[in-house]
Design a protein around this motif. Structure first.
Motif, PDB file in Angstrom:
ATOM      1  N   SER A  55       0.812  -1.213   0.000  1.00 17.99           N
ATOM      2  CA  SER A  55       0.000   0.000   0.000  1.00 17.99           C
ATOM      3  C   SER A  55       0.848   1.266   0.000  1.00 17.99           C
ATOM      4  CB  SER A  55      -0.937   0.012   1.213  1.00 17.99           C
ATOM      5  OG  SER A  55      -0.194   0.170   2.411  1.00 17.99           O
ATOM      6  N   SER A  56       2.053   1.187   0.571  1.00 15.92           N
ATOM      7  CA  SER A  56       2.905   2.378   0.685  1.00 15.92           C
ATOM      8  C   SER A  56       4.107   2.339  -0.246  1.00 15.92           C
ATOM      9  CB  SER A  56       3.391   2.535   2.130  1.00 15.92           C
ATOM     10  OG  SER A  56       4.057   1.358   2.573  1.00 15.92           O
ATOM     11  N   MET A  59       5.231   5.369  -2.299  1.00 15.54           N
ATOM     12  CA  MET A  59       5.909   6.483  -1.643  1.00 15.54           C
ATOM     13  C   MET A  59       7.411   6.459  -1.902  1.00 15.54           C
ATOM     14  SD  MET A  59       3.718   8.445  -0.220  1.00 15.54           S
ATOM     15  CE  MET A  59       4.857   9.421   0.749  1.00 15.54           C
ATOM     16  N   SER A 253       0.332  10.518   6.798  1.00 14.97           N
ATOM     17  CA  SER A 253       0.429   9.285   7.580  1.00 14.97           C
ATOM     18  C   SER A 253      -0.948   8.858   8.070  1.00 14.97           C
ATOM     19  CB  SER A 253       1.377   9.491   8.771  1.00 14.97           C
ATOM     20  OG  SER A 253       2.683   9.778   8.342  1.00 14.97           O
ATOM     21  N   GLY A 256      -3.277   8.042   5.026  1.00 21.48           N
ATOM     22  CA  GLY A 256      -2.833   6.805   4.386  1.00 21.48           C
ATOM     23  C   GLY A 256      -3.264   5.574   5.160  1.00 21.48           C
TER      24      GLY A 256
END
Length: 300
Positions: A55-56, A59, A253, A256
């Motif tokens: 999911s991250s 980034m 943060s 997300g």
């Protein structure tokens, strides 16, 4: 009679007025952060840890590529950079839909971040440059409001398409929606952005610094890295900028974690049948109220 090319200015955009450009940027921003279809964790048998990494993963590409795109905008047409970035984004999203395992989709997600970086790092400066002075804060507020709105739309979109057709089609649908904007980045007449060289820049080409016969790729890269280092040093010395960045980190943060794990918790813990719709509604209302409220407080 020979005409000095430096004396000929680029024609003003015939259709893309600042307001229309704001609308285009808002639509792109919403599609950028639109959540992808659900069901990946189950198909690839991912643990919650791997699912969180997935999911991250975007980034990683976003953080690495954003300062690079911002620095290149000084010597390359920014609108062409956006076109390149959105093209990478579109291809990477298609790659996500075609992925076969955890690593393939993770790499594609990182490339999604690289593509998103070109837009995120350049769109806000364009808005700041071209918005009416009295409405600049409101315009930026509208632009950033599209982030929680896009997340909320993603809840609904991911739930409907993922449940109806499968998560792969959710990726393909996003790519189709973004493709026209990627093409637009190459064909539209760009507005001038502050900080760019005043010399005439041929769309899609490098400036005179790179086109000189005695220059080389190595020296050009060295100059770009040196310029990037100077820009980062200057930014870190600005206290207002640093405080805003820290606040934005905290904001992302929270949103997300909320956007990715909220619906999952609703389904698995509370057996909610409409978790996507509920979380989407809460997010869009909270995002709109919070963003507009912040803009009003800033003006006051």
């Amino acid at each position: 009679m020979a005409i000095d090319p430096t004396s000929v200015s680029d024609p003003a955009p015939s259709w893309f007025t600042p307001k229309r450009l704001l609308v285009v940027f808002c639509v792109i921003n919403m599609n950028n952060v639109c959540s992808d279809g659900s069901g990946i964790q189950g198909e690839f048998d991912l643990s919650n840890f791997k699912d969180g990494i997935l999911s991250s993963a975007f980034m990683v590409g976003l953080l690495i590529a954003s300062p690079i795109f911002a620095s290149l905008a000084k010597s390359i047409n920014p609108f062409r950079l956006i076109g390149v970035g959105l093209s990478v984004w579109t291809l990477a999203v298609v790659g996500c839909g075609l992925s076969v395992d955890f690593w393939s989709i993770t790499i594609c997600r990182m490339l999604v971040g690289v593509g998103e970086a070109s837009f995120i790092s350049l769109a806000a400066p364009f808005i700041d440059d071209n918005a009416p002075v009295a409405q600049r804060t409101a315009w930026l507020g509208i632009f950033y409001m599209c982030i929680p709105t896009g997340v909320a739309v993603g809840y609904v979109y991911g739930g409907l398409v993922g449940d109806g057709l499968g998560w792969r089609y959710a990726f393909f649908g996003e790519a189709i929606l973004m493709l026209p904007f990627a093409i637009l980045g190459f064909v539209m007449k760009p507005l001038q952005m502050k900080g760019m060289s005043n010399a005439k820049i041929i769309p899609g080409s490098l400036n005179e610094e790179f086109s000189k016969k005695d220059s080389s790729y190595v020296s050009y890269t060295s100059n770009q890295l040196s310029r990037l280092g100077q820009d980062i040093k200057a930014l870190l010395s600005e206290k207002v900028y640093v405080v805003n960045v820290l606040g934005y980190i905290a904001y992302n943060s929270v949103i997300g974690a909320y956007s990715y794990w909220g619906p999952k918790a609703g389904y698995s813990i509370y057996q909610m049948e409409n978790a996507d719709l509920l979380f989407g509604g809460v997010t869009v209302v909270g995002g709109i109220v919070g963003t507009i409220g912040g803009s009003v407080l800033w003006i006051v």
